[in-house]
Design an enzyme around this catalytic site. Structure first.
Site, short mmCIF file in Angstrom:
data_model
loop_
_atom_site.label_atom_id
_atom_site.label_comp_id
_atom_site.label_asym_id
_atom_site.label_seq_id
_atom_site.Cartn_x
_atom_site.Cartn_y
_atom_site.Cartn_z
N GLY A 245 -33.97 -4.69 -36.12
CA GLY A 245 -33.23 -5.73 -35.68
C GLY A 245 -33.29 -6.86 -36.67
O GLY A 245 -32.32 -7.48 -37.21
N HIS A 246 -34.42 -7.21 -37.29
CA HIS A 246 -34.61 -8.15 -38.45
C HIS A 246 -33.86 -7.65 -39.72
O HIS A 246 -33.13 -8.61 -40.25
CB HIS A 246 -36.07 -8.32 -38.90
CG HIS A 246 -37.11 -8.99 -37.72
ND1 HIS A 246 -38.11 -8.24 -37.23
CD2 HIS A 246 -37.10 -10.37 -37.09
CE1 HIS A 246 -38.69 -8.76 -36.31
NE2 HIS A 246 -38.10 -10.13 -36.35
N GLN B 62 -45.41 -21.89 -29.90
CA GLN B 62 -44.69 -21.24 -29.09
C GLN B 62 -45.00 -20.31 -28.12
O GLN B 62 -44.47 -19.95 -27.24
CB GLN B 62 -43.40 -20.70 -29.54
CG GLN B 62 -43.59 -19.64 -30.82
CD GLN B 62 -42.32 -19.01 -31.33
OE1 GLN B 62 -42.03 -19.82 -32.38
NE2 GLN B 62 -41.59 -17.89 -30.81
N VAL C 277 -29.97 -5.02 -31.96
CA VAL C 277 -30.24 -3.83 -32.57
C VAL C 277 -30.87 -2.92 -31.45
O VAL C 277 -32.07 -3.47 -31.08
CB VAL C 277 -30.54 -3.73 -34.01
CG1 VAL C 277 -30.83 -2.49 -34.56
CG2 VAL C 277 -29.67 -4.50 -34.73
N ARG D 202 -42.92 -6.83 -30.21
CA ARG D 202 -43.81 -6.27 -29.25
C ARG D 202 -43.94 -4.85 -28.57
O ARG D 202 -44.77 -4.56 -27.89
CB ARG D 202 -43.48 -7.29 -28.03
CG ARG D 202 -43.99 -8.79 -28.47
CD ARG D 202 -43.81 -9.75 -27.29
NE ARG D 202 -44.70 -11.01 -27.61
CZ ARG D 202 -44.15 -12.13 -27.71
NH1 ARG D 202 -42.74 -12.23 -27.81
NH2 ARG D 202 -44.95 -13.20 -28.00
#
Ligand code: PAF
Length: 297
Positions: A43-44, A68, A189, A200
């Site tokens: 995805g990154h 966060q 993705v 995760r």
């Protein structure tokens, strides 16, 4: 590394980042920015690819932002792999990795003692869904994103739609603070069985990993249901919850049909209106979220 790999600079301070970017800005070149917390996955990589394809110089930040994480969450076990991350950034053509310390981002110390000390308002869009489940999460995201954007200067910033509510919070911040940042949302993705890539996912055991694609199946079923004339929001949400809970043996945090701009239930939706369907639940040690776009029938 692929043939796209080229030399990459790793910088750890805002001053060193500026030393790289000042000449780039002075030469009138465009800068792309991919903010991450590391443990990079496909995805990154897609965000880096999108940035490299449309800007002159791509910077990837790798910073696990303590602010966060809600107390009790996975800050201490959040996956970290800086060497692997730098290699992946280089392989995808990024020019700079910005990997600051906590002190470099929060020179006066973390405003953690009172999250109230955080100064940036994430806006109304931060209130429902994740904001309700993780009350200080978006305060921490807004704080770090504002600091990272300030360090970067004018750029195009690439965010995955996987964190759809975060994307809308960032859009709100940029508009509210008149930041010189063009926010680009990029498609989620997925692995071949539909599970959205997430850092995760490594926390899932074999059984959880095998059942986790139910999130995407539930979202797809809901997208088909809202496309039918006469659909009912509460019934669609209940169907999503039931599908997921049948595999999960526990309650979902939420399964929601919302207006994509407000993240609230759509008021009087008309055929053709855009909707966003979002789910979140705890799968063993991993908290998973996912979402898809849909069009009302
Ligand atoms: O999506 C993430 O990885 C993080 O929330 C972000 C945007 C890098 C801010 O810490």
């Amino acid at each position: 590394m692929t043939s796209a790999a080229k030399s990459i600079s790793v910088v750890n301070t805002v001053a060193n980042l500026a030393a790289h970017l000042d000449p780039v800005h002075a030469d009138g070149l465009t800068v792309g920015f991919v903010p991450t917390m590391g443990a990079l996955h496909d995805g990154h990589a897609s965000l880096i690819d999108a940035s490299v394809a449309s800007t002159d110089v791509t910077v990837v930040s790798i910073f696990v932002n303590p602010l966060q994480f809600v107390p009790g969450e996975d800050l201490n076990v959040y996956p970290r792999d800086i060497d692997g991350d730098v290699a992946r950034c280089a392989a995808h053509g990024a020019a700079v990795v910005f990997a600051p310390s906590v002190n470099a981002i929060y020179p006066k110390g973390l405003p953690l003692e009172g999250i109230d000390a955080a100064k940036i308002d994430p806006g109304e869009v931060a209130q429902p869904l994740e904001g309700r489940e993780r009350p200080t999460h978006f305060i921490g995201v807004a704080e770090v994103i504002t600091r990272l954007f300030t360090a970067m200067g004018p750029c195009r910033a690439f965010f995955g739609e996987k964190d759809f509510q975060q994307l809308q919070v960032v859009r709100h911040l940029v508009a509210e603070l008149n930041m010189p940042i063009a926010v680009v949302g990029c498609p989620t993705v997925r692995e071949s069985d539909g599970l959205a890539w997430s850092s995760r996912n490594v926390h899932l055991n074999d059984r959880e990993r095998a059942t986790a694609p139910v999130l995407y199946r539930a979202l797809q079923a809901a997208a088909a249901a809202v496309a039918e004339p006469g659909w009912d929001r509460m019934a669609v949400e209940a169907t999503m919850s039931t599908m997921i809970e049948a595999e999960l043996a526990g309650p979902v945090d939420y399964a929601a049909v919302v207006d994509p701009l407000t993240l609230l239930p759509p008021e009087d939706p008309r055929p053709g209106d855009e909707l966003r369907l979002l789910v979140a639940c705890q799968f063993g040690e991993a908290r998973l979220i996912d979402n898809v776009g849909a069009v009302a029938g």
